[in-house]
Scaffold this motif. Structure first.
Motif, PDB file in Angstrom:
ATOM      1  N   TYR A 180       0.845  -1.199   0.000  1.00  0.00           N
ATOM      2  CA  TYR A 180       0.000   0.000   0.000  1.00  0.00           C
ATOM      3  C   TYR A 180       0.877   1.246   0.000  1.00  0.00           C
ATOM      4  O   TYR A 180       0.644   2.193  -0.750  1.00  0.00           O
ATOM      5  CB  TYR A 180      -0.933   0.013   1.217  1.00  0.00           C
ATOM      6  CG  TYR A 180      -2.108   0.962   1.064  1.00  0.00           C
ATOM      7  CD1 TYR A 180      -3.318   0.529   0.532  1.00  0.00           C
ATOM      8  CD2 TYR A 180      -2.007   2.297   1.435  1.00  0.00           C
ATOM      9  CE1 TYR A 180      -4.391   1.389   0.378  1.00  0.00           C
ATOM     10  CE2 TYR A 180      -3.071   3.167   1.286  1.00  0.00           C
ATOM     11  CZ  TYR A 180      -4.272   2.708   0.758  1.00  0.00           C
ATOM     12  OH  TYR A 180      -5.331   3.575   0.600  1.00  0.00           O
ATOM     13  N   PRO A 228      -2.001   3.484   5.459  1.00  0.00           N
ATOM     14  CA  PRO A 228      -3.437   3.750   5.550  1.00  0.00           C
ATOM     15  C   PRO A 228      -3.922   3.881   6.985  1.00  0.00           C
ATOM     16  O   PRO A 228      -3.350   3.284   7.891  1.00  0.00           O
ATOM     17  CB  PRO A 228      -4.053   2.519   4.887  1.00  0.00           C
ATOM     18  CG  PRO A 228      -3.056   1.436   5.076  1.00  0.00           C
ATOM     19  CD  PRO A 228      -1.711   2.107   5.042  1.00  0.00           C
ATOM     20  N   ALA A 229      -4.994   4.651   7.191  1.00  0.00           N
ATOM     21  CA  ALA A 229      -5.651   4.739   8.491  1.00  0.00           C
ATOM     22  C   ALA A 229      -6.263   3.368   8.821  1.00  0.00           C
ATOM     23  O   ALA A 229      -6.530   2.586   7.914  1.00  0.00           O
ATOM     24  CB  ALA A 229      -6.737   5.803   8.456  1.00  0.00           C
ATOM     25  N   ARG A 244      -9.176   2.371   9.622  1.00  0.00           N
ATOM     26  CA  ARG A 244     -10.444   2.098   8.946  1.00  0.00           C
ATOM     27  C   ARG A 244     -10.214   1.614   7.509  1.00  0.00           C
ATOM     28  O   ARG A 244     -10.827   0.662   7.043  1.00  0.00           O
ATOM     29  CB  ARG A 244     -11.268   3.391   8.939  1.00  0.00           C
ATOM     30  CG  ARG A 244     -12.694   3.242   8.480  1.00  0.00           C
ATOM     31  CD  ARG A 244     -13.442   4.535   8.808  1.00  0.00           C
ATOM     32  NE  ARG A 244     -12.818   5.675   8.120  1.00  0.00           N
ATOM     33  CZ  ARG A 244     -13.362   6.262   7.062  1.00  0.00           C
ATOM     34  NH1 ARG A 244     -14.496   5.845   6.575  1.00  0.00           N
ATOM     35  NH2 ARG A 244     -12.765   7.300   6.490  1.00  0.00           N
ATOM     36  N   VAL A 245      -9.279   2.293   6.830  1.00  0.00           N
ATOM     37  CA  VAL A 245      -8.963   1.942   5.445  1.00  0.00           C
ATOM     38  C   VAL A 245      -8.268   0.589   5.397  1.00  0.00           C
ATOM     39  O   VAL A 245      -8.585  -0.266   4.560  1.00  0.00           O
ATOM     40  CB  VAL A 245      -8.087   3.038   4.804  1.00  0.00           C
ATOM     41  CG1 VAL A 245      -7.627   2.637   3.420  1.00  0.00           C
ATOM     42  CG2 VAL A 245      -8.841   4.360   4.760  1.00  0.00           C
ATOM     43  N   LYS A 286     -10.834  -2.222   5.902  1.00  0.00           N
ATOM     44  CA  LYS A 286     -11.662  -2.419   4.713  1.00  0.00           C
ATOM     45  C   LYS A 286     -10.879  -3.113   3.586  1.00  0.00           C
ATOM     46  O   LYS A 286     -11.362  -4.055   2.962  1.00  0.00           O
ATOM     47  CB  LYS A 286     -12.176  -1.054   4.233  1.00  0.00           C
ATOM     48  CG  LYS A 286     -13.438  -1.145   3.416  1.00  0.00           C
ATOM     49  CD  LYS A 286     -14.050   0.235   3.192  1.00  0.00           C
ATOM     50  CE  LYS A 286     -13.305   0.968   2.096  1.00  0.00           C
ATOM     51  NZ  LYS A 286     -13.891   2.295   1.810  1.00  0.00           N
ATOM     52  N   GLN A 287      -9.651  -2.648   3.372  1.00  0.00           N
ATOM     53  CA  GLN A 287      -8.847  -3.196   2.274  1.00  0.00           C
ATOM     54  C   GLN A 287      -8.406  -4.634   2.549  1.00  0.00           C
ATOM     55  O   GLN A 287      -8.326  -5.452   1.648  1.00  0.00           O
ATOM     56  CB  GLN A 287      -7.629  -2.300   1.999  1.00  0.00           C
ATOM     57  CG  GLN A 287      -7.988  -0.914   1.474  1.00  0.00           C
ATOM     58  CD  GLN A 287      -8.665  -0.966   0.122  1.00  0.00           C
ATOM     59  OE1 GLN A 287      -8.255  -1.682  -0.783  1.00  0.00           O
ATOM     60  NE2 GLN A 287      -9.753  -0.216  -0.027  1.00  0.00           N
ATOM     61  N   LYS A 308     -11.226  -6.815   1.763  1.00  0.00           N
ATOM     62  CA  LYS A 308     -11.393  -7.004   0.325  1.00  0.00           C
ATOM     63  C   LYS A 308     -10.366  -8.009  -0.194  1.00  0.00           C
ATOM     64  O   LYS A 308     -10.660  -8.849  -1.033  1.00  0.00           O
ATOM     65  CB  LYS A 308     -11.202  -5.652  -0.370  1.00  0.00           C
ATOM     66  CG  LYS A 308     -11.667  -5.650  -1.800  1.00  0.00           C
ATOM     67  CD  LYS A 308     -11.295  -4.323  -2.454  1.00  0.00           C
ATOM     68  CE  LYS A 308     -11.078  -4.538  -3.929  1.00  0.00           C
ATOM     69  NZ  LYS A 308     -10.308  -3.457  -4.549  1.00  0.00           N
ATOM     70  N   LYS A 367     -13.557 -11.348   4.548  1.00  0.00           N
ATOM     71  CA  LYS A 367     -14.250 -10.637   5.633  1.00  0.00           C
ATOM     72  C   LYS A 367     -13.826 -11.126   7.022  1.00  0.00           C
ATOM     73  O   LYS A 367     -13.831 -10.364   7.985  1.00  0.00           O
ATOM     74  CB  LYS A 367     -15.771 -10.779   5.490  1.00  0.00           C
ATOM     75  CG  LYS A 367     -16.351 -10.053   4.279  1.00  0.00           C
ATOM     76  CD  LYS A 367     -16.581  -8.561   4.563  1.00  0.00           C
ATOM     77  CE  LYS A 367     -17.190  -7.880   3.334  1.00  0.00           C
ATOM     78  NZ  LYS A 367     -16.740  -6.502   3.140  1.00  0.00           N
TER      79      LYS A 367
END
Lengths: 110, 102, 138
Positions: free
Chosen positions: A54, A62-63, A65-66, A69-70, A73, A77
């Motif tokens: 990343y 990334p934060a 939260r990001v 999520k990533q 993905k 999950k």
């Protein structure tokens, strides 16, 4: 401050983050985890490698939260949730995993 | 050689570039650096001013500052010489004085 | 900020070229930090701010960090309303094709990639700005 790995000195800041991104290798990451008392396993490496990729692409860590999520993905999950990530990195997934990945502290890390 | 003027501000930001050109004496040179490099790009609303001024003054632009901003070397107005840091140093020593416009 | 459940409309207005001053980088960092607060965030690039999104930035020569690739991460931070001032591009002899493409992934549509970029006139921008709760200029 410095960190000794395989007889070589690496410059780190007061929180243990590597001063020079290019100094990083897997031995450095393993040494940091060893000092924190929790050796790295495959699950940790998935996240560490994701963070390095990343950073390579976007020039930022990334934060949380990001990251969550990533990871969801990319790895599914069952891994893209705070519970899983905090179990792996109890000091905070972005903060601790970024340190092992040789990255600066994430922008917006509170 | 007379004076070397350096301009580091975008012409869209303030009037430095226009003032400099208005006050430049004939045998002076102008070197565009930092955000000043925007001044010498083709097809902006300042291009014509630069093209006319080129008839009177020598103009230079610093390549690393163009590259940093993703400004194509092919889009630099013809007649403006693209230079590196070494030539920047040469220019400052070749000229009697340097005026760094801020 | 959103503890009382009120979502405010925040707009960041970017008006400076990158690297010559610190504004572009500062703005980007503030945007990424405040993205954590779940507000309705949009970004405007006007005047010399349009240069921030130029393709092909190479900063090795000036010894500064190239932060242009970070704009591509905005979609991950759920920032997908990017307004580009059409007149500012025209005054500079630029068009959208000179700028990076910025996209976001729509989770509700199986992560379909959608463009975040809206090319707008100054009249439209004025209207959009009027509808904000907070406007921060850099």
């Amino acid at each position: 401050m410095s960190l000794e790995v395989n007889g070589k000195q690496y410059e780190v800041d007061e929180e243990g983050y590597l001063a020079n991104l290019n100094d990083w290798d897997t031995d450095v990451a393993n040494k940091m985890a060893e000092i924190d008392g929790a050796p790295l396993e495959e699950n940790h490496w998935e996240v560490i490698n994701f963070l390095r990729e990343y950073y390579e692409e976007y020039q930022i860590a990334p934060a949380v939260r990001v990251l969550t999520k990533q990871i969801g993905k990319k790895l599914g999950k069952d891994k893209g949730n705070s519970k899983y990530l905090y179990e792996l990195f109890p000091y905070g997934p972005a903060k601790q995993a970024c340190k092992y990945a040789g990255l600066p502290k994430p922008t917006g890390c509170v | 050689m007379n004076m070397l003027h350096t301009i580091n501000k975008s012409p869209f930001e303030n009037s430095t570039m226009s003032s400099c050109i208005a006050m430049c004496s004939q045998d002076s040179s102008i070197l565009f650096i930092e955000d000043g490099v925007i001044s010498v790009m083709k097809s902006t609303k300042f291009s014509e001013l630069i093209e006319n001024a080129l008839k009177e003054f020598k103009m230079y632009v610093l390549k690393p500052d163009l590259e940093a901003r993703g400004l194509s070397l092919n889009n630099v107005i013809e007649g403006v010489e693209i230079v590196g840091y070494d030539e920047f140093v040469d220019l400052t020593t070749e000229h009697k004085t340097v005026q760094s416009w801020l | 900020m959103s503890e009382d459940g009120v979502v405010k409309k925040f707009m960041y207005v970017n008006r400076k070229s990158p690297y010559g001053t610190i504004y572009a980088l500062e703005s980007l960092e503030v945007v990424l930090i405040t993205a954590a607060f779940d507000q309705d965030v949009s970004l405007t690039f006007t005047d010399d701010g349009v240069y921030q999104l130029m393709k092909g930035q190479q900063t090795e020569g000036i010894g500064m960090k190239n932060f242009s690739s970070t704009y591509s991460a905005l979609g991950d931070y759920e920032i997908n309303k990017i307004f580009i001032d059409k007149e500012s591009l025209e005054e500079r002899g630029l068009s959208l094709s000179d700028l990076q493409e910025l996209v976001w992934e729509d989770e509700d549509e199986d992560y379909a990639e959608k463009s975040s970029i809206n090319l707008v006139s100054r009249a439209e921008l004025s209207e959009i700005m009027n509808n904000q709760d907070v406007v921060l200029s850099f």
